[in-house]
Write a protein that holds these residues in place. Sequence first.
Motif, PDB file in Angstrom:
ATOM      1  N   SER A  18       7.338  -6.358  -6.205  1.00 29.20           N
ATOM      2  CA  SER A  18       6.219  -7.288  -5.983  1.00 29.20           C
ATOM      3  C   SER A  18       4.884  -6.555  -5.995  1.00 29.20           C
ATOM      4  O   SER A  18       3.891  -7.071  -6.511  1.00 29.20           O
ATOM      5  N   ALA A  19       4.852  -5.343  -5.445  1.00 30.98           N
ATOM      6  CA  ALA A  19       3.611  -4.559  -5.491  1.00 30.98           C
ATOM      7  C   ALA A  19       3.264  -4.186  -6.933  1.00 30.98           C
ATOM      8  O   ALA A  19       2.096  -4.254  -7.339  1.00 30.98           O
ATOM      9  N   GLN A  20       4.260  -3.828  -7.717  1.00 29.73           N
ATOM     10  CA  GLN A  20       4.011  -3.453  -9.110  1.00 29.73           C
ATOM     11  C   GLN A  20       3.517  -4.643  -9.922  1.00 29.73           C
ATOM     12  O   GLN A  20       2.595  -4.525 -10.736  1.00 29.73           O
ATOM     13  N   VAL A  21       4.106  -5.808  -9.714  1.00 31.13           N
ATOM     14  CA  VAL A  21       3.669  -7.005 -10.431  1.00 31.13           C
ATOM     15  C   VAL A  21       2.240  -7.370 -10.040  1.00 31.13           C
ATOM     16  O   VAL A  21       1.407  -7.726 -10.890  1.00 31.13           O
ATOM     17  N   ALA A  22       1.927  -7.287  -8.748  1.00 32.16           N
ATOM     18  CA  ALA A  22       0.572  -7.614  -8.296  1.00 32.16           C
ATOM     19  C   ALA A  22      -0.445  -6.618  -8.849  1.00 32.16           C
ATOM     20  O   ALA A  22      -1.542  -7.008  -9.262  1.00 32.16           O
ATOM     21  N   ILE A  23      -0.099  -5.348  -8.882  1.00 31.88           N
ATOM     22  CA  ILE A  23      -1.021  -4.341  -9.409  1.00 31.88           C
ATOM     23  C   ILE A  23      -1.241  -4.531 -10.904  1.00 31.88           C
ATOM     24  O   ILE A  23      -2.367  -4.433 -11.400  1.00 31.88           O
ATOM     25  N   SER A  24      -0.162  -4.822 -11.627  1.00 29.90           N
ATOM     26  CA  SER A  24      -0.321  -5.001 -13.076  1.00 29.90           C
ATOM     27  C   SER A  24      -1.094  -6.288 -13.395  1.00 29.90           C
ATOM     28  O   SER A  24      -1.781  -6.363 -14.406  1.00 29.90           O
ATOM     29  N   GLY A  25      -0.985  -7.294 -12.543  1.00 30.53           N
ATOM     30  CA  GLY A  25      -1.672  -8.551 -12.798  1.00 30.53           C
ATOM     31  C   GLY A  25      -3.113  -8.573 -12.325  1.00 30.53           C
ATOM     32  O   GLY A  25      -3.965  -9.186 -12.956  1.00 30.53           O
ATOM     33  N   PHE A  26      -3.390  -7.897 -11.214  1.00 35.69           N
ATOM     34  CA  PHE A  26      -4.719  -8.004 -10.624  1.00 35.69           C
ATOM     35  C   PHE A  26      -5.489  -6.692 -10.604  1.00 35.69           C
ATOM     36  O   PHE A  26      -6.588  -6.635 -10.095  1.00 35.69           O
ATOM     37  N   GLY A  27      -4.910  -5.636 -11.076  1.00 37.28           N
ATOM     38  CA  GLY A  27      -5.595  -4.353 -11.097  1.00 37.28           C
ATOM     39  C   GLY A  27      -5.202  -3.486  -9.926  1.00 37.28           C
ATOM     40  O   GLY A  27      -4.523  -3.918  -8.988  1.00 37.28           O
ATOM     41  N   SER A  28      -5.625  -2.250  -9.972  1.00 40.44           N
ATOM     42  CA  SER A  28      -5.207  -1.286  -8.959  1.00 40.44           C
ATOM     43  C   SER A  28      -5.899  -1.488  -7.618  1.00 40.44           C
ATOM     44  O   SER A  28      -5.494  -0.907  -6.615  1.00 40.44           O
ATOM     45  N   LYS A  29      -6.937  -2.296  -7.554  1.00 39.23           N
ATOM     46  CA  LYS A  29      -7.625  -2.525  -6.279  1.00 39.23           C
ATOM     47  C   LYS A  29      -6.763  -3.343  -5.312  1.00 39.23           C
ATOM     48  O   LYS A  29      -6.990  -3.315  -4.107  1.00 39.23           O
ATOM     49  N   VAL A  30      -5.777  -4.066  -5.837  1.00 38.71           N
ATOM     50  CA  VAL A  30      -4.916  -4.850  -4.950  1.00 38.71           C
ATOM     51  C   VAL A  30      -4.013  -3.937  -4.119  1.00 38.71           C
ATOM     52  O   VAL A  30      -3.520  -4.341  -3.070  1.00 38.71           O
ATOM     53  N   TRP A  31      -3.826  -2.690  -4.549  1.00 39.81           N
ATOM     54  CA  TRP A  31      -3.000  -1.766  -3.766  1.00 39.81           C
ATOM     55  C   TRP A  31      -3.611  -1.516  -2.392  1.00 39.81           C
ATOM     56  O   TRP A  31      -2.909  -1.255  -1.432  1.00 39.81           O
ATOM     57  N   LYS A  32      -4.937  -1.613  -2.298  1.00 39.75           N
ATOM     58  CA  LYS A  32      -5.598  -1.452  -1.000  1.00 39.75           C
ATOM     59  C   LYS A  32      -5.120  -2.534  -0.030  1.00 39.75           C
ATOM     60  O   LYS A  32      -4.858  -2.260   1.146  1.00 39.75           O
ATOM     61  N   ASN A  33      -4.946  -3.769  -0.515  1.00 38.56           N
ATOM     62  CA  ASN A  33      -4.431  -4.842   0.346  1.00 38.56           C
ATOM     63  C   ASN A  33      -2.984  -4.579   0.751  1.00 38.56           C
ATOM     64  O   ASN A  33      -2.584  -4.850   1.885  1.00 38.56           O
TER      65      ASN A  33
END
Length: 97
Positions: free
Chosen positions: A63-78
């Motif tokens: 889920s983290a990988q899908v969110a990062i690929s879809g929304f960019g690497s800034k979502v990793w901060k969340n």
Amino acid sequence: MEFKKNLTDLITIILRNWFSAILSLILAISSFFYINTILENIWAILGIYATILSILISATYISAQVAISGFGSKVWKNYSDDGYIKFYVYLFPSILF
């Protein structure tokens, strides 16, 4: 005085639970004959827990990988601020070693 009170409390607890204590002793002695079966069951249960934990970890990382690929690497901060993610990213690998 305190020791005498504690001793009488201990004796009353033993007298109230004598049947459970004797039954537990009998079960503990009889379990020595089935120790291999008990250990096999424990290993099977631990295997089930390990499987469930690995599925949870995989789902978390996917889920983290899908969110990062879809929304960019800034979502990793969340994701990195979430306690659930912190457990699996930081604490869980340290438990294994």
